[in-house]
Design a protein around this motif. Structure first.
Motif, short mmCIF file in Angstrom:
data_model
loop_
_atom_site.label_atom_id
_atom_site.label_comp_id
_atom_site.label_asym_id
_atom_site.label_seq_id
_atom_site.Cartn_x
_atom_site.Cartn_y
_atom_site.Cartn_z
N THR A 163 0.80 -1.11 -0.01
CA THR A 163 0.09 0.06 0.04
C THR A 163 0.90 1.40 -0.14
N PHE A 179 -0.36 5.17 0.20
CA PHE A 179 -1.82 4.97 0.49
C PHE A 179 -2.10 6.16 1.74
N GLU A 202 -7.72 7.24 4.16
CA GLU A 202 -9.20 6.88 3.32
C GLU A 202 -8.92 5.82 2.26
N ASP A 203 -7.61 5.75 1.92
CA ASP A 203 -7.35 4.78 0.63
C ASP A 203 -7.71 3.21 1.30
N HIS A 204 -7.02 3.06 2.50
CA HIS A 204 -7.24 1.77 3.08
C HIS A 204 -8.72 1.53 3.29
#
Length: 318
Positions: free
Chosen positions: A242, A245, A248-250
């Motif tokens: 990730t 990241f 909010e991307d998680h």
């Protein structure tokens, strides 16, 4: 129980899903907070001692299961001694080098009893573990990922194996399991269905957390549970999985794999949220509540502090 009004654990049932160091920290916190605790652990590891035992005996990889059991050991002399024994790795230059004693103990009980869950329950009884550890599925599996830029181009490369997925450079586009429909552990399904609280994360997002959403029956149980789902976000992006990241991307990655998942609370570390607005919008659109707290270790490493996590969990659940 840090942060609570008294030291009596809550009479509630919690299930934590994940693997590795992230799940270890979460379980170390949760055993201080609730009386009824179950860990549901990913079983796709193909490296190190676990990979060697999996290859030789055809069993589930025991490493993440071992770590979860160690996290559930008590703080007394008995618990901490057995936690150290379970985590001990052999040195030397022979065939035993790198093997964990806990891995060998788990595989020995599996061979003697012929049943994964019974073997793990027996280890838990030996340790006087403060909870139960279950595999997410009953058959070994591999994680397969499509990675863009792995070879310095925009072409997609197929990468097989948890270790390889976690370490291959490039942008991870998608993940799947092989076999695609492994048999979920029935006891894990029951634990999720009847829990008061279900926790996803922290941990390696694509190789420890999201795999639970790729087991069809387990995903169904997570979507249909009447328990309140807490998502614990990582402190930063993880290189190889990730990279870059934002918090909010998680969250978006979870919904990519289970858009119907209902979330009660998203827990994020205060220092990791540089700009809270995008995360607040993402959490609000999911109909969830955002809790931002100090939950990181104070040594500057990207790890969660179990005592701080316990305080945060107690406030959310209490």
């Amino acid at each position: 129980m840090p942060g609570a009004e008294d030291d009596v654990p809550l009479e509630q049932a919690a299930v934590a899903l994940g693997g590795g160091h992230g799940l270890f920290a979460s379980l170390s916190a949760l055993r201080q907070v609730v009386r009824d605790l179950t860990a549901v652990v990913t079983v796709a590891d193909n490296g190190g001692s676990s990979g060697r035992l999996r290859g030789e005996f055809g069993v589930l990889p025991p490493g993440d299961l071992r770590m979860a059991l160690a996290a559930l050991c008590g703080d007394d002399e008995w618990g901490q001694t057995w936690a150290k024994v379970l985590q001990h790795r052999f040195a030397g230059q022979g065939e035993m080098r790198g093997h964990s004693l806990g891995n060998l103990l788990i595989v020995a009980l599996w061979e003697l009893l012929g049943e994964h869950v019974d073997g793990l329950d027996w280890v838990g009884r030996l340790l006087d573990a403060r909870g139960r550890v279950l595999p997410m599925a009953l058959t070994p599996m591999d994680i397969i990922a499509e990675v863009r830029g792995a070879e310095g181009s925009d072409e997609l490369t197929t990468v097989r194996g948890q270790v390889q997925v976690a370490t291959t450079p490039g942008d991870l586009v998608s993940v799947r399991l092989d076999p695609p429909d492994p048999a979920a552990c029935p006891e894990a399904l029951d634990a999720v269905r009847y829990a008061d609280w279900v926790l996803l994360g922290p941990g390696s997002w694509y190789t420890s957390v999201i795999p639970h959403l790729l087991v069809p029956d387990l995903r169904k149980a997570l979507v249909e549970t009447e328990g309140e789902v807490i998502v614990v976000l990582n402190l930063e992006g993880q290189p190889g999985e990730t990279t870059g990241f934002a918090p909010e991307d998680h969250l978006a990655a979870l919904f990519d794999h289970a858009p119907e998942l209902r979330i009660h609370t998203v827990l994020a570390d205060r220092a990791s949220v540089a700009d809270a607005h995008p995360l607040e919008e993402a959490v609000a659109s999911a109909g969830a509540k955002l809790v931002v707290a100090d939950i990181a270790m104070e040594d500057g490493s990207p790890r969660h502090d179990p005592r701080k996590l316990a305080t945060a969990y107690a406030r959310i659940m209490g």
